[in-house]
Design a protein around this motif. Sequence first.
Motif, short mmCIF file in Angstrom:
data_model
loop_
_atom_site.label_atom_id
_atom_site.label_comp_id
_atom_site.label_asym_id
_atom_site.label_seq_id
_atom_site.Cartn_x
_atom_site.Cartn_y
_atom_site.Cartn_z
N GLN A 1 9.97 6.13 5.44
CA GLN A 1 10.93 6.04 6.53
C GLN A 1 10.72 7.15 7.55
N LYS A 2 10.44 8.38 7.02
CA LYS A 2 10.22 9.53 7.87
C LYS A 2 8.98 9.32 8.76
N ASP A 3 7.92 8.81 8.14
CA ASP A 3 6.71 8.51 8.91
C ASP A 3 6.98 7.46 9.97
N GLU A 4 7.73 6.45 9.56
CA GLU A 4 8.02 5.38 10.53
C GLU A 4 8.85 5.91 11.68
N GLU A 5 9.81 6.77 11.35
CA GLU A 5 10.62 7.38 12.41
C GLU A 5 9.75 8.17 13.37
N LYS A 6 8.79 8.91 12.78
CA LYS A 6 7.87 9.73 13.59
C LYS A 6 7.04 8.83 14.51
N ASN A 7 6.51 7.76 13.93
CA ASN A 7 5.69 6.85 14.72
C ASN A 7 6.52 6.08 15.74
N ALA A 8 7.80 5.97 15.47
CA ALA A 8 8.67 5.23 16.38
C ALA A 8 9.11 6.08 17.56
N LEU A 9 8.84 7.37 17.53
CA LEU A 9 9.25 8.22 18.65
C LEU A 9 8.58 7.71 19.93
N LEU A 10 9.31 7.77 21.01
CA LEU A 10 8.77 7.31 22.30
C LEU A 10 7.60 8.17 22.76
N ASP B 1 0.83 -1.21 0.00
CA ASP B 1 0.00 0.00 0.00
C ASP B 1 0.86 1.25 0.00
N GLU B 2 1.83 1.24 0.90
CA GLU B 2 2.70 2.40 1.05
C GLU B 2 3.48 2.67 -0.23
N ILE B 3 3.92 1.57 -0.86
CA ILE B 3 4.70 1.74 -2.09
C ILE B 3 3.81 2.31 -3.19
N PHE B 4 2.58 1.80 -3.29
CA PHE B 4 1.68 2.35 -4.30
C PHE B 4 1.41 3.83 -4.02
N LYS B 5 1.19 4.12 -2.74
CA LYS B 5 0.98 5.51 -2.35
C LYS B 5 2.21 6.34 -2.75
#
Lengths: 291, 291, 291, 291
Positions: free
Chosen positions: C17-26, A3-7
Amino acid sequence: ILDEIFKGIFMSALEIQKDEEKNALLVSRKRKPEDTIVNVNGTKIGDGSQTFVFGPCAVESYEQVKAVAQSIKAKGLTMIRGGAYKPRTSPYDFQGLGLEGLKILRQVADEEGLQVVTEIVTPGHLEEALDYVDVVQIGARNMQNFELLKEAGMINKPVLLKRGMSATIDEFVKAAEYIIAKGNDQIILCERGIRTYETATRNTLDISAVPILKQETHLPVMVDVTHSTGRKDLLLPTAKAAIAVGADGVMAEVHPDPAVALSDAQQQMDIGEFDAFYEEIQRFMKNYATV
Amino acid sequence: ILDEIFKGIFMSALEIQKDEEKNALLVSRKRKPEDTIVNVNGTKIGDGSQTFVFGPCAVESYEQVKAVAQSIKAKGLTMIRGGAYKPRTSPYDFQGLGLEGLKILRQVADEEGLQVVTEIVTPGHLEEALDYVDVVQIGARNMQNFELLKEAGMINKPVLLKRGMSATIDEFVKAAEYIIAKGNDQIILCERGIRTYETATRNTLDISAVPILKQETHLPVMVDVTHSTGRKDLLLPTAKAAIAVGADGVMAEVHPDPAVALSDAQQQMDIGEFDAFYEEIQRFMKNYATV
Amino acid sequence: ILDEIFKGIFMSALEIQKDEEKNALLVSRKRKPEDTIVNVNGTKIGDGSQTFVFGPCAVESYEQVKAVAQSIKAKGLTMIRGGAYKPRTSPYDFQGLGLEGLKILRQVADEEGLQVVTEIVTPGHLEEALDYVDVVQIGARNMQNFELLKEAGMINKPVLLKRGMSATIDEFVKAAEYIIAKGNDQIILCERGIRTYETATRNTLDISAVPILKQETHLPVMVDVTHSTGRKDLLLPTAKAAIAVGADGVMAEVHPDPAVALSDAQQQMDIGEFDAFYEEIQRFMKNYATV
Amino acid sequence: ILDEIFKGIFMSALEIQKDEEKNALLVSRKRKPEDTIVNVNGTKIGDGSQTFVFGPCAVESYEQVKAVAQSIKAKGLTMIRGGAYKPRTSPYDFQGLGLEGLKILRQVADEEGLQVVTEIVTPGHLEEALDYVDVVQIGARNMQNFELLKEAGMINKPVLLKRGMSATIDEFVKAAEYIIAKGNDQIILCERGIRTYETATRNTLDISAVPILKQETHLPVMVDVTHSTGRKDLLLPTAKAAIAVGADGVMAEVHPDPAVALSDAQQQMDIGEFDAFYEEIQRFMKNYATV
């Protein structure tokens, strides 16, 4: 994750489309790599030399305009600016002489052989103004007055478009596109300071906007040092900075007797200050020109 | 109405007091009309010539710093900058090599005969840093870290104080006053762009701040063109503008291989770009200098 | 075009990756969906009720703090704020009583059964302060004083972190991450107005920041209505707005005799104004609470 | 020193004059202490109740407007907004249906018994529009289109004036004065967010502007939560904040199928979201109203 890749692919397609749209703009240098040179009855703006536009904030009388015009002519310059229709924050401030002001400007300009730059604030004034004006200025408050931009795109005189008080460079470029899209490519962009939190100056001169606009468009770019700074003591250094950064010209306000000016009294140079300013700029230019 | 007049007199008394306080500042040019010249082991900043400070955003390795230092020395320049303690928005970004970074800077600087400018971010690091540093930089985020300013006022090395991201010129001047009030008058002010709504550049270079700071204080003023713009394509025009407007020097970031830089990869020049940049600035300066 | 697509995929990968980093913040709510409730010796912040923190801008004397504390206690409230180390724009402004001020705060708080919130401005003051303080405030000017944030992450007392004067919400969240990354999750975020061009208020209260911070993090969010507006006449409406928008609490300044206050005289409520303010807020809350 | 005192008295006289001018404005509450109630064919704005104005960003078709209008009517509301002349950043974006759009709005409004609020962007469109419109909206980009303001001052229909993107409150008030000075006192002011450095929201909702405008003028004040935030997830909390802070009404955008909207797709509520939004606001209001 798929999904993310398509996005992602979708987003990048959007991004590509956005870039293509930007490059497809008629004002874009990608679209037309050569500099546009604006020709004001022989005065060329954007041909590599610097153009200077001086004059009073508002037209007040024949004598006032005449005094400034003589000083401009004595310097070998060819352009005069002056406001006949003044956009003022309060309805009780001096609103300009209107058509009467245009007539004074035209008369003096004809006597001294100068070209007239003056602001038009609404489509309804445009037709009557065209008989008196050589360059139509669209002011900061009207940068997104799209009906006015469209009308300015249909006249056969150059347009000087000022950046809005809080316009991004992208919005500024697209405002110019409104004009060129209607057929008029004789457009001069003018950086005049943006609104920020800093209060030491009237606005904050965004000097970087000049090289960005030169890169992204093929239009000439001027800097209005009076409205950028609102301080007479900063006109000279910021004018030098404008020239050094690559501007095609500089605008500044001159009034024979600033103390009695009906608008912007604090920031207009008197004739003596104007002489000193221009002499110093000439000295700077002479050396710089050899670069 | 009498009430109003008394209020008026009171207000004007306050205004007079405020002006007097401003003029009484130790950094004020009213208090000391002559330019302060900052002396960094022989390199003089603020003596009418322009000083250049180049170097990588962050110190990453001996080899990296060495490559930049050799290029600086080859140009006949004497200062190198580099960050050992990096203030980064996220705690998970590269935080700098710390003391190890300072040692690399010192070693390379000694080998090449350069002076080291590096940022210190907290009073606790100051003492250990003094053995390795020639100019202590206080960064934008710490412009109002008053305890750090006070400590910097008690060292006997020059301080390069950067303007805060949204500091007014008045706040900037008073931050410098914290340093001088503790006895250290070897202060270099550095304009590095302010935060505005415009997103085309990383910050907005407030070019007018330079002549204002030169008028109001007796301190040298530099411009950091890298952080002001965040764009390599704007370094050259803004550096010219900085010099033309009256700055005493220019800072910019150089990295032997920006693509692998641990911070600010997009905005650092590589060595070839650095050579071209400096050559063009020299050409500009040569002509300008004769003004 | 294929190039562009690869670039697109790369960019989208970066974005992911940026979103994942954001979501990974404590501090991220993605990482921990439940609200964090900060416990200040029994006073719970972020549990769905609203917490109020009142007190003088600066601690000036035992009598001054006592008068405010009695008024706070009489309202059934449990927290008092007051500045002992004052970050002031000019080095010649009142800098606070320092450790002496902390002792006054502690003594009065103990007498009245209140919890002390006070600002610490540098790591070096933290240890001595811990004996006197219940909540360590990190002020707007120090939001990116990363060494101070790291130290605050290693104490076992709650931290009230104010948004920087021109910090983005993203930067604010990451500043909190510096604290939590060192082990301390007892963090209260505080919106206190941002710097804009508007001068009618001291800062511009960014009311939307509250629901954004509540969405993006699991931390309680308060609003400082005094520093946001700088105007006593706006404290009541903005406090209501803060509660309506979902804030976990409100801070405001109270001084027994604002006219003689050593700092921020204009914006502090006197005791009578404080009573009226709180009564009106209680009326508003009573109805609102049933929603 | 005597010089300074005279200057002081002069300055204070200026200050007094400035205050007097401000209080003399026709929109000033000093001049007219009672609230102005704007009457839109029976719907009263500013009478102490809250008015809601919903509708699509742009009029696209009869069906689209009809769907929204039915939903508005079903809630017992009486106003609908929709753009026929759309001021768009790029000339290549959808510019609105123009007169055709006005006719659709009028037809649907008549069928459902609603009042039409729509934006007019240039004096030349005003006359033709008056046959179809109940409230003339002047948008943010035209807040200082003084010729348009003057024309709006000469019509006998109410005017909804939006704050300019970077207008100060003082400039906003004086823009309203342009309208009232020509004889039309049926003016609704609308805060719609200002341009700041923050990018988490489209603009920054200046919530404090509402009580300031209520104090300084006698005009009703609404808040446009859609343009302020540009985020659907913030409409509800900011609408509550607007009501709590004292606004006379709230505007927000609703579209039957936002995904295919020709403008502002991201920020318009669909009908289901609109229902949920309004229900929650009603719950909030019911309790609040008893305050």
